[in-house]
Design an enzyme around this catalytic site. Structure first.
Site, PDB file in Angstrom:
ATOM      1  N   GLU A  22       4.596   6.398 -34.805  1.00 33.42           N
ATOM      2  CA  GLU A  22       4.420   6.307 -33.375  1.00 33.42           C
ATOM      3  C   GLU A  22       3.015   6.649 -33.024  1.00 33.42           C
ATOM      4  OE1 GLU A  22       7.487   6.895 -30.715  1.00 33.42           O
ATOM      5  OE2 GLU A  22       8.806   7.363 -32.540  1.00 33.42           O
ATOM      6  N   SER A  42      11.523   7.740 -22.924  1.00 32.98           N
ATOM      7  CA  SER A  42      13.474   7.881 -22.233  1.00 32.98           C
ATOM      8  C   SER A  42      13.297   9.501 -22.300  1.00 32.98           C
ATOM      9  CB  SER A  42      14.090   7.021 -23.443  1.00 32.98           C
ATOM     10  OG  SER A  42      13.580   5.811 -23.497  1.00 32.98           O
ATOM     11  N   SER A  85       8.466  13.180 -25.532  1.00 36.30           N
ATOM     12  CA  SER A  85       6.831  14.030 -26.692  1.00 36.30           C
ATOM     13  C   SER A  85       5.717  14.989 -26.946  1.00 36.30           C
ATOM     14  CB  SER A  85       6.982  12.998 -27.941  1.00 36.30           C
ATOM     15  OG  SER A  85       7.725  12.735 -28.515  1.00 36.30           O
ATOM     16  N   ARG A 125       2.736  17.388 -33.636  1.00 37.59           N
ATOM     17  CA  ARG A 125       3.685  17.052 -31.950  1.00 37.59           C
ATOM     18  C   ARG A 125       4.637  18.605 -31.986  1.00 37.59           C
ATOM     19  NH1 ARG A 125       9.328  16.616 -31.495  1.00 37.59           N
ATOM     20  NH2 ARG A 125       9.935  15.513 -29.638  1.00 37.59           N
TER      21      ARG A 125
END
Ligand code: ADP
Length: 355
Positions: A128, A179, A182, A194
């Site tokens: 993703e 939701s 990140s 990340r």
């Protein structure tokens, strides 16, 4: 073979459909007839069933993918409706086409079996964050007005969206507010990591808002928030100090304690649903803003790009983020926003597909 990219998230499923400009001449077989019907259904409607929507204002014409010119269409529906989506896809004849669809997001794993069983579709799965970045770079390159910032975010009369030239973007921070949240630090087209995240995100806003106000949709929550006053709910510096806390430069109207007035029965009796919705929005947004700022300081990065569907129809949150980033960094950091806020993952996975 229709070209779809899907990003199946925790709340929303984002579906991007690439419609080629020149439809191949050989469209004679029954399989191609089905394809035509699907194309017509997708591109002639802007609502699908009760919960599917096409964001027509985001449509991108005359873009080129793998040498083919066409139009990108942007569609979304709640992930909770996946069963109905698959039933509709089956009804439209998808199962008769042997197809692979590019997919990313957690749902690409969760629903893989259902896709195979219901519509005979194989999911080509992509990471993703790889997809997010690829999609973001592609869309920014193809849309001259993609990136913008908010000028004068606290002054309603002067506040405006201003186009930002993002052609030399590196390094920058991405704060993806879905939701959950990140945070990615991006150093080049292919080098990123990340660095942080928080579970207190768009899902938290919507969940708490539904609990506190009895609302049922994101749109309703945002409408309520637009009419509310968070200072009826939060405890401000001036509620504690009677004015500014001058020694440390904290203005009186700064929130000292989110929801800090709500321990008082009397205050609770006076507060409206609108106030509660606004306070929830301000609480969640400011928390994300301060995490973003700390990440930016730690990585020594000045530009922070906020994306994700939490920002959909949500200028209040964008302006708050814009103001907070500017104010607390004394003007050294900039909050940037992108028009296709929630769709980069879906576009990015479509771009990675190889037949
Ligand atoms: P995810 O991939 O986790 O589903 P998104 O980027 O799609 O994340 O963002 C989901 C968030 O967007 C929700 O938690 C909510 O705050 C907000 N949102 C915006 N529009 C809607 C909508 N129509 N329905 C539900 N949530 C929405």
């Amino acid at each position: 073979m229709p070209w779809f990219g899907m990003d199946i998230g925790g709340t929303l499923c984002k579906l991007v459909y690439f419609e080629p400009k020149d439809i191949p001449k050989c469209e004679m077989t029954s399989e191609v007839e089905t394809l035509k019907n699907i194309r017509r259904y997708l591109t002639k409607n802007s609502a699908y069933g009760k919960t599917g929507h096409r964001d027509t204002h985001l449509q991108m014409d005359n873009v080129i993918i793998r040498g083919i010119t066409g139009t990108l269409h942007f569609i979304r529906f709640p992930t909770s409706e996946m069963k109905n989506f698959l039933a509709l896809a089956k009804y439209k004849g998808m199962a008769t086409l042997v197809t692979t669809v590019c997919a990313t997001g957690g749902g690409a794993y969760k629903f893989e079996e259902d896709f195979k069983r219901e519509v005979n579709m194989k999911l080509a799965k992509f990471d993703e964050f790889d997809s997010l970045l690829k999609g973001l770079q592609y869309i920014d390159k193809n849309n001259p007005t993609e990136c913008y910032y908010w000028a004068n975010p606290t002054d309603e009369s002067k506040c405006a969206k201003v186009k930002y030239d993002f052609s030399r973007p590196y390094p920058f921070l991405i704060v993806n507010i879905g939701s959950g949240v990140s945070v990615l630090a991006v150093y080049s087209a292919t080098n990123y990591k990340r660095i942080s995240g928080t579970s207190i995100g768009g899902g938290t806003f919507l969940g708490l808002c539904c609990l506190l106000t009895g609302c049922n949709t994101f749109e309703e929550a945002i409408e309520l928030a637009a009419e509310g006053d968070h200072t009826h709910v939060d405890k401000l510096v001036r509620d504690i100090y009677g004015g500014d806390y001058e020694r440390f430069g904290l203005p009186g109207d700064l929130v000292a304690s989110s929801f800090g007035q709500m321990n008082s029965r009397e205050r609770r009796s006076k507060v409206s649903r609108q106030d509660l919705a606004r306070a929830t929005l301000v609480t969640i947004t400011n928390n994300i803003g301060s995490i973003a700022r700390m990440c930016a300081i730690q990585e020594k990065i000045e530009r922070v790009v906020f994306i994700g569907n939490f920002l959909r129809v949500n200028p209040i949150a964008m302006k708050l983020l814009a103001y907070a980033m500017d104010y607390w960094s004394k003007g050294t950091m900039k909050a940037l926003f992108l028009e296709h806020e929630g769709y980069f993952g879906a576009v990015g996975c479509l771009l990675q597909f190889h037949e």
